[in-house]
Enzyme design. Structure first.
Site, PDB file in Angstrom:
ATOM      1  N   THR A   1       6.784  51.201  38.057  1.00  0.00           N
ATOM      2  CA  THR A   1       7.499  52.112  38.948  1.00  0.00           C
ATOM      3  C   THR A   1       6.642  53.331  39.262  1.00  0.00           C
ATOM      4  OG1 THR A   1       9.634  51.437  38.086  1.00  0.00           O
ATOM      5  CG2 THR A   1       9.555  53.541  39.235  1.00  0.00           C
TER       6      THR A   1
ATOM      7  N   LYS B   1      14.215  50.821  45.534  1.00  0.00           N
ATOM      8  CA  LYS B   1      14.452  51.192  44.142  1.00  0.00           C
ATOM      9  C   LYS B   1      14.787  52.677  44.029  1.00  0.00           C
ATOM     10  CE  LYS B   1      13.137  50.942  39.404  1.00  0.00           C
ATOM     11  NZ  LYS B   1      12.343  50.389  38.320  1.00  0.00           N
TER      12      LYS B   1
END
Lengths: 456, 456
Positions: free
Chosen positions: A100, A181
């Site tokens: 991420t 996301k």
């Protein structure tokens, strides 16, 4: 089906180890790399190969999965002058970036490869994951993949192995997956904090918190996070399911990505910003390594165990007095209003970064960022057809009652109070009577309505 | 000059006692009432008369000053069935309502007198005061008087005695004076909290807080409250100059008055609302009776004495390293931006309740709600002529640097973060490049700009 040769897997942490061993079960050759030697030995014992550096690991690989901890570690694994993969990347190799990072990270990697290293042959896929270690190991992670068509086509068989039915191909080019996301984490962060704000409010109102959880988790004020975190607040449980520091990092990525910079005009996120300040207070108070369900302590500084202390009902108790009911409804009103506006804040952000809002809705509604309000209101927002039972003034009136009660108790409703101001701004601006549509218009630019909408 | 007969003075607390004895020095007869007998005895010793009930006290009075603690106590003093003044009010008497209450309080008293008791002969003046006990005793309180012309004319000689040069007659009818006070308290509340937010930030950045106070109090980020509260943060001083509970009550009156109700559409106050939540956290943490300069503890929960601990410079030290200078400028940026937007939030509220904005500016600029930004920006807002050195994007950029630094330290910037969202909303909406004008437009209704403005 595109050919998969050797696979390099960089980063064998709790998630990465499960993902890499799952690939091995499909009889594909995987060379692992990790800075922690014991995990490499375990990986070899599980049937994989190992390499001492990323440069060695990628030598014969057609596909390289990056599952290191941060975007900075991806840059190091790729471009470190001593050990970076760049020196030995095969012609036409495919990079799958699953750590991420900020939305600009994967386009930035692509740009460096082309402009600094002349490697326009390398394919890059942005592929952030979520779902935890069990789903990592059994190949059912949620993966949000984006990139150019040939890169996605090359990565597809491997993405299918890692995600199964939970693979989403996100249109919009490299970085779009991370944007999805990010929008999801806007909701996750707000709803984690709101879970504590609500349960602390219930306790401060003198309610039995077990009864409150039972009632609220079945109401229109509920969220996935509330149903998940609530039980950890009402039973003595010192296990850390998800440390406060994790959501702090995720929310920090969002607010950093939406602050203005030379390449980004910025986007106002009232609730994410309020969330970040409450989280910062929690970290400053020393709770960073505790479970994020312990944020109730930030809301109840002089009675930090109040939510647990008032969890005294017998299991399955569901009856309550009319007085308790009216207090429960105060809490419910705050949850409904916050989740209504968090839905609008997140979908406005999604639209502003160019995402397909219908797909965004499909992905989020069943995920950890979901809420009753999100599932109910967003289809109406997207279709422009409304069946609300309350006007914006009705929502404001209910929320005002709750805030007045909290104010009398000197209980801080950080999120609910911010939401009241947003709704009052929507009323002041004359954005119409539909509360969800009116709230969404707060985020409209001068070019007009993001979500036009019309009365059904 | 209108005739003054006997004066009744209800409420002889710290302020009221000084006000009433000051009237005695003008050789006017004053009958005092208070529930606390010793203060009545002191008042008689000072040359006044005393009465056991409001009903007795007002019997022969042409003028009655209400200086009890709350609006509810005024209603009781007037309308209590056993002891209320209503039964013995002289024909044509003038009521001067000086206790702080909500804006609708004095019109409500007038309405009750006329509609419920048929006493349309009674004159009512809304006359909230500020300035402290010394100015109460020497007749130089700030008084914000409003009401019908005949009521103001009748009250004027007495108002002159209590206020001297500091009497402001506020146009707009009964309640307008309280509205001015409310707008002032919006600023006072925000600036009290901002003083702690800024000094806590300076400490967390590792700065010497004495040096920081010296620098910041002479910068464009300063406010009256910062200059007043700051010194109490950097010297060990347990005296309670102004208890946290006092500003909590004042801010509570504002937010309650601007929440929607059946008679009020409500008005969004982002910064006052954020302020109220920080204050509530302070009260919940048990600091309600401490000085409001101790709010730094809310910002530094695990190191509550950090601001004091880092106040180690010798008196008069003003030199600092370039590194310290750049940190000081981060703090200054948050103060400048918050005071810029607090000025716009307060003036928008003032306009929305129909106040004369030029007069509002004159009253506030020299009072406790003043700030460098308020004094600099509001004349430009009112005249529509601008000489800003920064664009809205420039302010956003500076603020973003500060918030990024605070975020890395997990230091909560409650007000500065809310301000960033407001400014980003103004940028998103395309409200123009002037930061003050753009911020003010956030509060515009659909009918158009409250403060139109044009580039000088």
């Amino acid at each position: 089906m595109p050919e998969i040769g050797n696979i390099a897997f960089l980063g064998l942490g709790a998630m990465g180890f499960g993902m890499a061993t799952n690939i091995l079960t499909h009889k594909l050759p995987v060379t692992g790399f990790d800075v922690w030697a014991p995990t490499l030995q375990r990986f070899v014992a599980a049937g994989g190969s190992s390499s001492p550096t990323p440069r060695e690991a990628v030598k014969n690989s057609t596909h390289i999965v990056f599952m290191v901890a941060t975007a900075a570690q991806i840059l190091s694994a790729l471009f470190d002058p001593e050990t970076g993969a760049i020196e030995s990347l095969k012609q036409g190799a495919t990079l799958i970036l699953s750590s991420t990072g900020p939305p600009e990270h994967s386009p930035n990697v692509k740009k460096l490869l082309v402009e600094k290293y002349g490697r326009s042959d390398i394919k890059v896929v942005d592929a952030p994951v979520s779902g935890g270690t069990i789903r990592a190991a059994n190949g059912t992670l949620t993966i949000l993949a984006s990139g150019e068509e040939d890169a996605l086509a090359s990565a597809r068989p491997l993405l299918d192995i890692m995600a199964g039915m939970n693979l989403y191909i996100i249109p919009g080019g490299l970085g779009a997956g991370t944007n999805v996301k990010m929008v999801h984490q806007v909701l996750a962060g707000i709803h984690i904090v709101m879970s504590s704000e609500a349960m602390g409010f219930a306790a401060k109102l003198g309610l039995d918190t077990k009864v409150a959880f039972e009632y609220l988790s079945k109401s229109e004020g509920t969220s996935w996070m509330f149903e998940n975190r609530g039980p950890h607040m009402i039973v003595k449980d010192e296990k850390v399911y998800s440390a406060l520091n994790i959501i702090v990092k995720d929310v920090g990525i969002i607010t950093a990505a939406t602050r203005p910079s030379s390449t980004n005009p910025g986007f106002p996120l009232f609730l994410s910003s309020t969330t970040e300040q409450v989280l910062a207070t929690g970290v400053s108070a020393g709770f960073g390594l505790e479970d994020d369900a312990q944020l109730t302590k930030v809301y109840l500084p002089s009675t930090p165990t109040l939510v647990l202390d008032q969890a005294t009902a017998s299991p399955g108790t569901s009856g309550f007095t009319p007085e308790a009911k009216s207090k429960l409804d105060l809490v419910r009103s705050t949850m409904e209003a916050v989740h209504l506006v968090s839905a609008m804040e997140s979908m406005s952000l999604g639209k502003s970064v160019g995402l397909d809002t219908q797909q965004l809705f499909e992905i989020i509604k069943g995920a950890a960022g979901g809420s009753w309000m999100f599932a109910d209101k967003i289809p109406q927002l997207l279709s422009g057809k409304w069946t609300s039972r309350k006007t914006v003034n009705g929502v404001i009136a209910d929320l005002t009652k709750a805030i007045t009660a909290a104010n009398a108790l000197k209980y801080p409703l950080h999120l609910a109070s911010a939401v009241l101001q947003i709704l009052q701004l929507a009323a002041l601006k004359g954005y119409g009577a539909e509360p969800d549509l009116a709230a969404s218009r707060v985020w409209d630019g001068p070019e007009g309505a993001m979500y036009p909408g019309s009365k059904a």
